[in-house]
Write an enzyme that holds these catalytic residues in place. Sequence first.
Site, PDB file in Angstrom:
ATOM      1  N   LYS A 151       0.862  -1.181   0.000  1.00 48.30           N
ATOM      2  CA  LYS A 151       0.000   0.000   0.000  1.00 48.30           C
ATOM      3  C   LYS A 151       0.899   1.232   0.000  1.00 48.30           C
ATOM      4  O   LYS A 151       1.777   1.371   0.852  1.00 48.30           O
ATOM      5  CB  LYS A 151      -0.865  -0.006   1.252  1.00 48.30           C
ATOM      6  CG  LYS A 151      -1.632   1.288   1.461  1.00 48.30           C
ATOM      7  CD  LYS A 151      -2.530   1.163   2.662  1.00 48.30           C
ATOM      8  CE  LYS A 151      -3.066   2.531   3.036  1.00 48.30           C
ATOM      9  NZ  LYS A 151      -4.053   2.459   4.094  1.00 48.30           N
TER      10      LYS A 151
HETATM   11  C1  R5P Z   1      -2.679   4.939   8.000  1.00 51.49           C
HETATM   12  O1  R5P Z   1      -1.655   4.559   8.477  1.00 51.49           O
HETATM   13  C2  R5P Z   1      -3.757   4.033   7.843  1.00 51.49           C
HETATM   14  O2  R5P Z   1      -3.201   2.817   7.405  1.00 51.49           O
HETATM   15  C3  R5P Z   1      -4.896   4.356   6.932  1.00 51.49           C
HETATM   16  O3  R5P Z   1      -5.549   3.160   6.751  1.00 51.49           O
HETATM   17  C4  R5P Z   1      -4.505   4.883   5.608  1.00 51.49           C
HETATM   18  O4  R5P Z   1      -3.887   6.111   5.757  1.00 51.49           O
HETATM   19  C5  R5P Z   1      -5.648   4.920   4.591  1.00 51.49           C
HETATM   20  O5  R5P Z   1      -6.598   5.777   4.913  1.00 51.49           O
HETATM   21  P1  R5P Z   1      -6.768   7.166   4.143  1.00 51.49           P
HETATM   22  O6  R5P Z   1      -7.378   6.831   2.828  1.00 51.49           O
HETATM   23  O7  R5P Z   1      -7.675   7.933   5.039  1.00 51.49           O
HETATM   24  O8  R5P Z   1      -5.410   7.775   3.990  1.00 51.49           O
END
Ligand code: R5P
Length: 293
Positions: A205
Amino acid sequence: MADTNGMKVAKDYFLEVPFKNQNGFYVKGAENLGWGMKKRLSNIFNSESGNTVMFAFDHGYFMGSVSGLERLDLIVPKVVNYVDALMATRGALRTCVLPDNKKATVLRVTSGSSVLDDDLSREVVAVDIDDSIRMNADCLAVQVFIGSEGQKESLDNLSKVVNKALKYDIPVMGVVAVGKNMERTSKYFKLATRMIAELGANIIKTYYCDELEEIVAACPVPIVIAGGKKLPENEALTLAYKSIKAGAKGVDMGRNIFQSNYPDIMARAVSLIVHKGYTDEEAYSFYLKETGE
Ligand code: R5P
């Protein structure tokens, strides 16, 4: 360790040549893995589109209650039918997600800092493999802080989780962290995504950036793109569209879904891009029509 002085800059990504070792199974880099791994990966990645929409609501693990996630028990049922996977902590899953839901679960297994800290990068493995198996997790998510104070610990966390997860055929997702003092350049993301894949993660990710096509080409496992801070819906849909167009195999979106005025419709619009080939404009028209905005 190779002498890095005078290293040639990588430039030949052969963007037009599809990934080679992918003849029998549709998830990139999983060809040589066991049945259990493939089963779990296919719970996450749709076999028709090859892609995934992950709904990330793990923010509470270091931020507590954030806007849109005040009531996990209310937001999750609203969105769950329109996504492929739920990315969350074990506390959130056990308390606010019904066990009879059929969506894949991506279990966050590292923690160790909070928004009160200056440096968020010092994490530990907080969920052991026994509990991950007990929860029937389809994937274990490990935050990785390349280039920050906690780099060594987070790479150690990643390796430890991969070692245990491989034993039970559970995929691992390496989550590229971006912090206050960390770069958000394509050079940085190229380094981080490739390092994490080489250390054994099955999914990466990361964040959208220029040259995402090259990052995708150089990464031997699927990349999913984080949503990041809340954007107007049309911009968030453009982010999803550009990510898929560049070869990402999905999104792992949090705030741009749960902070939307219409989280369920936003999740559906994102899904149309990720699974059905909609453009950002087509998906936004869908969003406008459904919401009446
Ligand atoms: C951050 O460390 C988290 O893993 C969140 O799941 C990630 O940032 C994804 O969420 P967003 O789309 O709000 O950035």
